[in-house]
Design a protein around this motif. Structure first.
Motif, mmCIF file in Angstrom:
data_model
loop_
_atom_site.group_PDB
_atom_site.id
_atom_site.type_symbol
_atom_site.label_atom_id
_atom_site.label_comp_id
_atom_site.label_asym_id
_atom_site.label_seq_id
_atom_site.Cartn_x
_atom_site.Cartn_y
_atom_site.Cartn_z
ATOM 1 N N VAL A 42 0.829 -1.210 0.000
ATOM 2 C CA VAL A 42 0.000 0.000 0.000
ATOM 3 C C VAL A 42 0.859 1.254 0.000
ATOM 4 O O VAL A 42 1.808 1.374 0.775
ATOM 5 C CB VAL A 42 -0.938 0.021 1.222
ATOM 6 C CG1 VAL A 42 -1.853 1.246 1.174
ATOM 7 C CG2 VAL A 42 -1.769 -1.257 1.292
ATOM 8 N N LEU A 45 -3.757 5.852 1.330
ATOM 9 C CA LEU A 45 -5.133 5.626 1.751
ATOM 10 C C LEU A 45 -5.943 6.869 1.418
ATOM 11 O O LEU A 45 -5.481 7.995 1.633
ATOM 12 C CB LEU A 45 -5.226 5.382 3.264
ATOM 13 C CG LEU A 45 -4.339 4.296 3.875
ATOM 14 C CD1 LEU A 45 -4.489 4.306 5.396
ATOM 15 C CD2 LEU A 45 -4.686 2.931 3.304
ATOM 16 N N LEU A 91 -7.872 2.358 -1.020
ATOM 17 C CA LEU A 91 -6.419 2.473 -1.060
ATOM 18 C C LEU A 91 -5.896 2.266 -2.468
ATOM 19 O O LEU A 91 -6.589 1.757 -3.343
ATOM 20 C CB LEU A 91 -5.777 1.459 -0.106
ATOM 21 C CG LEU A 91 -6.009 -0.044 -0.374
ATOM 22 C CD1 LEU A 91 -5.047 -0.607 -1.416
ATOM 23 C CD2 LEU A 91 -5.890 -0.841 0.919
ATOM 24 N N LEU A 120 -12.261 0.323 3.040
ATOM 25 C CA LEU A 120 -11.240 0.015 4.041
ATOM 26 C C LEU A 120 -11.867 -0.541 5.315
ATOM 27 O O LEU A 120 -11.174 -1.156 6.126
ATOM 28 C CB LEU A 120 -10.436 1.272 4.381
ATOM 29 C CG LEU A 120 -9.521 1.827 3.292
ATOM 30 C CD1 LEU A 120 -8.889 3.125 3.748
ATOM 31 C CD2 LEU A 120 -8.440 0.811 2.917
ATOM 32 N N LEU A 125 -5.622 -4.509 6.980
ATOM 33 C CA LEU A 125 -4.625 -3.470 6.709
ATOM 34 C C LEU A 125 -3.578 -3.443 7.815
ATOM 35 O O LEU A 125 -3.903 -3.590 8.998
ATOM 36 C CB LEU A 125 -5.316 -2.109 6.624
ATOM 37 C CG LEU A 125 -4.429 -0.867 6.474
ATOM 38 C CD1 LEU A 125 -3.724 -0.854 5.118
ATOM 39 C CD2 LEU A 125 -5.267 0.411 6.657
ATOM 40 N N GLN A 139 -6.333 12.306 2.236
ATOM 41 C CA GLN A 139 -5.384 11.289 1.798
ATOM 42 C C GLN A 139 -4.230 11.143 2.787
ATOM 43 O O GLN A 139 -3.773 12.119 3.382
ATOM 44 C CB GLN A 139 -4.826 11.616 0.408
ATOM 45 C CG GLN A 139 -5.840 11.499 -0.706
ATOM 46 C CD GLN A 139 -5.257 11.822 -2.071
ATOM 47 O OE1 GLN A 139 -4.078 12.157 -2.205
ATOM 48 N NE2 GLN A 139 -6.075 11.730 -3.113
#
Length: 346
Positions: A42, A45, A91, A120, A125, A139
């Motif tokens: 990742v 987000l 994400l 999410l 995560l 963000q």
């Protein structure tokens, strides 16, 4: 790991047992994947607007406190699932590993850059580091990993659109796609939160759909939003009204529609207590699309009943078939829309 687990991720639920990952309080965010899962490296987000607004308020706008709240949430729940708003976000990242059951059977390869199109609030995560928090863009740039379930939706990031812009628009891709379904030629459409990210897309799409005989009305409590809406030219009226004041919005919409009110109201705001404003702005027989995750559907249902409004109220499902392609196509279609998103989100 050779086990094949539930396509819906039920095997990841820690508590309470017997529920799906989204309503679960806590899920397993171990990054060793099952055969029907996808492991993602990742990079960013995009927190749901209602969630990020609540977090910023709780943190009093302090970046360090925002980071602490996000980290605490993920540590406690195994996912970015705001316990206050109940919402998450989405994400972007790079595919690191594809489970053996899925490899070669889906349109995805290791190394592909993707955006997840599921919340999410149900995505396992792990955050290893927070690189930068963009308070004005909802963000957060991170280093971390996530797991996408077999039924999880995703979109490959296009080469011709910057990642942050793609992330911003894909996060709300359901809004313009649903607008295209709901709005007909000649309609009067009110977009509450028309100056925001999802609202701007809805205003743009609605203007195309209503045609010369229709009317699009954007609503925002902020003068700068109303000024921008007027400058872009996608609204016939920009009303500077606080949608928590239901009577004020009703009167404002009545004033510009000659009392006819709206055929379609689209609610994109990220704050609570705007249900009645949406209802009072809608004509009998009209429709309301509640895209906002700040919506209380109990308040909406009882509110409409209380004022005797026979209207159709639609839950803001963030998914519509091909909504990612639809939203990205809007940026390619309109240079002004693309420039706006690049200015706001890059």
């Amino acid at each position: 790991m050779t086990l094949i687990a539930s396509p819906y991720g039920i095997h990841r639920v820690i508590e309470p047992k017997g529920v799906l990952p989204q309503p679960a309080w806590k899920i397993d965010n171990a990054m060793e994947i099952f055969d029907n899962e996808i492991l993602i490296d990742v990079s960013a987000l995009n927190i749901d607007s209602a969630s990020f607004t609540q977090i910023k308020k709780e943190a009093a706008g302090d970046v360090a406190r925002v980071e602490a709240i996000v980290r605490r949430t993920v540590a406690e729940r195994g996912k970015m699932h705001n316990p206050v708003t109940g919402s998450g976000g989405m994400l972007i990242g790079t595919v690191l590993q594809i489970g053996a059951k899925l490899a070669g059977r889906i349109d995805l390869e290791v190394g592909d850059k993707i955006a997840t199109l599921v919340s999410l609030s149900l995505t396992p995560l792990r955050i290893d580091a927070v690189k930068k928090i963009h308070l004005d863009k909802d963000q957060i740039e991170i280093s971390g990993r996530a797991v996408l379930f077999e039924t999880g939706l995703f979109a490959k990031l296009p080469a011709d659109i910057p990642e942050n812009v793609a992330l911003a628009i894909l996060d709300v891709a359901g809004a313009p796609a649903q607008t295209a379904r709901l709005v007909q030629a000649g309609n009067t459409v009110v977009v509450i939160g028309g100056g925001g990210k999802s609202g701007t897309l809805c205003v743009y799409e609605a203007k195309k759909r209503v045609g010369p005989a229709g009317m699009v009305i954007g609503v925002s409590p902020f003068a700068k939003d109303c000024e921008r809406m007027r400058e872009l030219g996608w609204v016939d009226h920009a009303l500077q009204v606080d949608a928590t004041d239901a009577v004020a919005l009703m009167e404002a919409v009545s004033g510009v529609t000659g009392g006819r009110m709206a055929d379609v109201v689209i609610n994109c705001v990220n704050i609570q207590n705007t249900e009645m404003a949406s209802i009072l702005a809608t004509r009998d027989g009209g429709k309301i699309y509640f895209f906002s995750m700040a919506t209380s559907f109990t308040a909406a249902a009882l509110g409409a009943e209380g004022v005797g409004k026979d209207i159709e109220m639609i839950v803001g499902n963030g998914y519509a078939r091909d909504h990612a392609k639809f939203a990205l196509a809007l940026l390619r279609e309109s240079p002004r829309l693309r420039t706006l998103f690049e200015e706001l989100y890059v």
